[in-house]
Design a protein around this motif. Structure first.
Motif, short mmCIF file in Angstrom:
data_model
loop_
_atom_site.label_atom_id
_atom_site.label_comp_id
_atom_site.label_asym_id
_atom_site.label_seq_id
_atom_site.Cartn_x
_atom_site.Cartn_y
_atom_site.Cartn_z
N MET A 55 0.92 -1.32 0.16
CA MET A 55 0.05 0.03 -0.02
C MET A 55 0.83 1.41 0.15
SD MET A 55 -3.23 -0.56 -0.29
CE MET A 55 -3.97 -2.28 -0.17
N GLY A 56 2.15 1.21 0.02
CA GLY A 56 2.92 2.34 0.05
C GLY A 56 3.33 2.59 -1.49
N ASN A 57 4.43 3.42 -1.75
CA ASN A 57 4.65 3.92 -3.18
C ASN A 57 5.27 2.77 -3.99
OD1 ASN A 57 3.55 6.14 -2.78
ND2 ASN A 57 5.11 7.54 -2.51
N ASN A 58 5.83 1.80 -3.25
CA ASN A 58 6.42 0.66 -3.96
C ASN A 58 5.09 0.06 -4.72
OD1 ASN A 58 7.71 -2.77 -3.94
ND2 ASN A 58 9.16 -0.88 -4.53
N GLY A 59 4.15 -0.08 -3.95
CA GLY A 59 2.75 -0.64 -4.61
C GLY A 59 2.37 0.25 -5.70
N LYS A 89 -1.08 8.75 -1.32
CA LYS A 89 -2.03 9.31 -2.11
C LYS A 89 -1.49 9.03 -3.76
CE LYS A 89 0.24 14.03 -2.41
NZ LYS A 89 1.77 13.51 -2.50
N GLU A 90 -0.08 8.74 -3.81
CA GLU A 90 0.23 7.96 -5.16
C GLU A 90 -0.68 6.90 -5.55
OE1 GLU A 90 2.17 9.27 -2.77
OE2 GLU A 90 3.46 10.65 -3.60
N TRP A 91 -0.64 6.02 -4.84
CA TRP A 91 -1.16 4.80 -4.56
C TRP A 91 -2.65 4.87 -5.22
CZ3 TRP A 91 -4.95 1.00 -3.66
CH2 TRP A 91 -4.68 -0.13 -3.65
N LEU A 92 -3.48 6.02 -4.37
CA LEU A 92 -4.84 6.13 -4.68
C LEU A 92 -5.16 6.71 -6.01
CD1 LEU A 92 -5.94 7.33 -1.29
CD2 LEU A 92 -6.36 4.97 -2.44
N TYR A 93 -4.23 7.39 -6.51
CA TYR A 93 -4.11 8.07 -8.01
C TYR A 93 -3.85 7.12 -8.80
CZ TYR A 93 -2.61 10.89 -11.97
OH TYR A 93 -2.45 11.25 -13.15
N GLN A 94 -2.97 6.14 -8.68
CA GLN A 94 -2.77 4.96 -9.74
C GLN A 94 -3.72 3.89 -9.76
OE1 GLN A 94 -0.17 5.22 -11.73
NE2 GLN A 94 1.43 6.45 -10.73
N LYS A 95 -4.33 3.93 -8.61
CA LYS A 95 -5.52 2.82 -8.63
C LYS A 95 -6.76 3.65 -9.45
CE LYS A 95 -8.51 -0.30 -7.28
NZ LYS A 95 -9.81 0.37 -7.33
#
Ligand SMILES: NC(=O)C1=CN([C@@H]2O[C@H](COP(=O)(O)OP(=O)(O)OC[C@H]3O[C@@H](n4cnc5c(N)ncnc54)[C@H](O)[C@@H]3O)[C@@H](O)[C@H]2O)[C@@H](O)CC1
Ligand SMILES: Nc1ncnc2c1ncn2[C@@H]1O[C@H](COP(=O)(O)OP(=O)(O)O)[C@@H](O)[C@H]1O
Ligand SMILES: [K+]
Length: 536
Positions: A55-59, A89-95
């Motif tokens: 769930m971090g930026n690696n994800g 927030k980057e994760w949610l954006y990519q999702k």
């Protein structure tokens, strides 16, 4: 010169690039994901890829890779492990981009503490589909504690399924479970074919056991500003490469005589330990010193004369064999006749820790206080140093002194154990450097070299060098380079590189199983042919 950062330094470089330089985090991420996806596309035809995301930026990198691969004809399956409330927030954006594309189902697996590992594994097993490429984007440099529970199960399932379907395994940035500084594994860890790492290689990927988690580590430029590396705490780790070795070695003076190339004085050997003196002296000659003197007990005279007639021998008597006056006389001879001719000194290999050895070390340390002569302190001389408790070490030693401990000696010097020192080599090396204020060459499968201002990690060498006498060879190589005029720092760094490269040559010829320390001397000749310049 290749540069490596720790995980913490990498995060600082990321943060500086984003907050101070103003480069959007998503720009870096897109470059990172594109790089990793392009690598996959360069080695595999489009097919099915399975991506394990945290769930971090690696994800988040993993999600961005999913988008890119999908757009390039890949069938993508994603398992997102963890709680969505923890997503960046980057994760949610990519999702959200994946959702808009409506092509990629993300299967979630939430963290909860109420299951045991077997239950997690059987539940996870359904999410892990057969695929030709397995991607690990669970943890990157943000790994901060031991992997357990659902994460441990997720990693173990990943390894098992990847193996079962013979997939190509790609770790995003760093194998999940690997500590980016120490190279230690924290609980469970991914074993991949390749790690695609971003911006800079991470020190932990090159230290063992970390270096064994993948066959290859590829560093991708993700467009981070060059200055970012100057905004991290401490210094990056420099790794000497062959072209640097060539530059540092320079050229050998065509009209030089044996005086030009320096005289190395080696104080080594004791009863039954003539070999240590021999190996150090042989290596000093083989690395190019003009003259090599050996100071050793009389009992070693015959064997050393036969093994290395090129060396100048100064045989001394054991204290028990002579009177106090004679003892003073022989030390005075060394002080007045031998040491003044030295361009570099080695003390320690096979020396023993008896009273004579102690006096010899005192003499050399005293010499160090008044003269500007590089001194390599190894083996028993380090053990003797570790026994001294009431001196201000930094006052005695300085930038011209090079300590070369293996983990056992390092542990002793730092009042700890070999096991602890090997496990925390960087930390111990840093503490040793602070304590003695000199150049510290902390040897192991990877050797770390620290000076007051610089940090180096050596990447040459192999397990064939784990054989009696290898360290003795290193002392001779370093002292020889110093005697030929390299600064103590360069002599130490280039010496370790050369020694490892010589080991690699020896392993090619003899295999890591059957090579012995003497073979390193032949290896030195081969490496020096490769890196020495033909003309002045
Ligand atoms: N803009 C950026 O910051 C960039 C970051 N990048 C990627 O971002 C990664 C770093 O991202 P993050 O800092 O979000 O960190 P990670 O994605 O590596 O992991 C952090 C998350 O894992 C949790 N965690 C850590 N150890 C755990 C454990 N043992 N068990 C369970 N949970 C654990 C943390 O609490 C946190 O939520 C890099 O490795 C790289 O892949 C790249 O996209 C390049 C740009
Ligand atoms: N697995 C390995 N890979 C690379 N280098 C190694 C490995 N094991 C040992 N070495 C190198 O071999 C040398 C061994 O030194 P040391 O332990 O002092 O040997 P000795 O005391 O027998 O002379 C060091 O330079 C170390 O870095
Ligand atoms: K990873």
């Amino acid at each position: 010169m290749k540069q490596l950062l720790t995980g913490k330094q990498m995060k600082q470089a990321d943060t500086w690039s984003i907050k101070e330089f103003g480069m959007e985090s998503l720009i870096l991420m897109e470059r990172a994901a594109l790089c990793a996806a392009q690598h996959i596309m360069s080695v595999q035809k489009p097919g099915c890829v399975f991506i394990m995301c945290g769930m971090g930026n690696n994800g988040a990198d993993g999600l961005a890779m999913a988008r890119i691969l999908s757009q390039n004809g890949w069938s993508v399956r994603i398992a997102a492990i963890g709680q969505i409330e923890k997503a960046t927030k980057e994760w949610l954006y990519q999702k959200s981009l994946l959702d808009k594309m409506e092509i990629l189902p993300v299967q979630y697996f939430y963290e909860s503490d109420d299951k045991d590992e077997e239950e997690y594994r059987s539940a996870l097993s359904n999410l892990y589909v057969p695929a030709q490429v397995y991607v690990d984007a669970l943890f990157g440099v943000g790994l901060s504690r031991k992997v357990s529970g659902v994460y441990r199960a997720a990693i173990e399932e990943w390894n098992e399924h990847k193996k079962k379907c013979g997939a190509y395994g790609v770790a995003v940035d760093i194998c999940s479970g690997l500590d980016a500084k120490s190279g230690q594994v924290l609980g469970a860890y991914v074993k991949a074919d390749v790690q695609i790492t971003f911006g800079y290689g991470k020190v932990g990927q090159f230290l063992y056991p970390g270096a064994s988690l993948s066959d290859q580590t590829i560093t991708c430029d993700i467009g981070m500003p060059n200055e970012a590396v100057y905004h991290v705490d401490g210094f990056p780790f420099n790794c000497l490469e062959k072209s640097d070795a060539k530059d540092w070695l320079g050229s050998r003076c065509l009209w030089g005589n044996k005086g030009t190339f320096g005289r190395v004085v080696i104080i080594a050997g004791s009863s039954g330990m003539a070999g240590a003196a021999y190996l150090s002296a042989l290596a000093a000659y083989r690395t190019g010193a003009g003259l090599v003197d050996i100071v050793t007990p009389k009992c070693n005279r015959l064997v050393l004369q036969q093994l290395l007639p090129e060396a100048v021998l100064h045989c001394i008597s054991e204290i028990s064999e002579i009177s106090k006056d004679e003892d003073e006389e022989q030390l005075a001879y060394l002080r007045n006749e031998v040491l003044p001719k030295a361009k570099a000194i080695v003390i320690g290999p096979g020396l023993s820790t008896d009273t004579l050895a102690k006096k010899l070390l005192d003499m050399v340390l005293e010499w160090n206080r008044s003269q500007n002569c590089p001194i390599v302190i190894d083996a028993d001389a380090l053990n003797l140093l570790a026994m001294r408790t009431n001196i201000d070490h930094a006052e005695y030693l300085g930038e011209n002194v090079i300590l070369t401990p293996h983990p056992g000696e390092l542990g002793r010097l730092m009042n700890s154990s070999a096991k602890e020192a090997a496990k925390n080599l960087l930390y111990f090396a840093e503490e040793l450097q602070k304590k003695f204020g000199c150049i510290c060459v902390c040897k192991d499968a990877r050797t770390v070299i620290l000076t007051q201002k610089n940090r180096y990690l050596n990447l040459t060498g192999n397990s064939g060098m784990a054989t009696g006498g290898s360290g003795d060879v290193l002392t001779g190589v370093i002292a020889s380079l110093a005697a030929q005029g390299l600064s103590a720092e360069r002599a130490a760094v280039l010496g370790v590189w050369l020694h490892g490269a010589a080991g690699d040559e020896a392993a090619k010829e003899k295999s890591p199983y059957s090579m012995i320390a003497r073979d390193l001397a032949d290896g030195l000749s081969k490496v020096l042919i490769q890196i020495s310049r033909k003309k002045v």
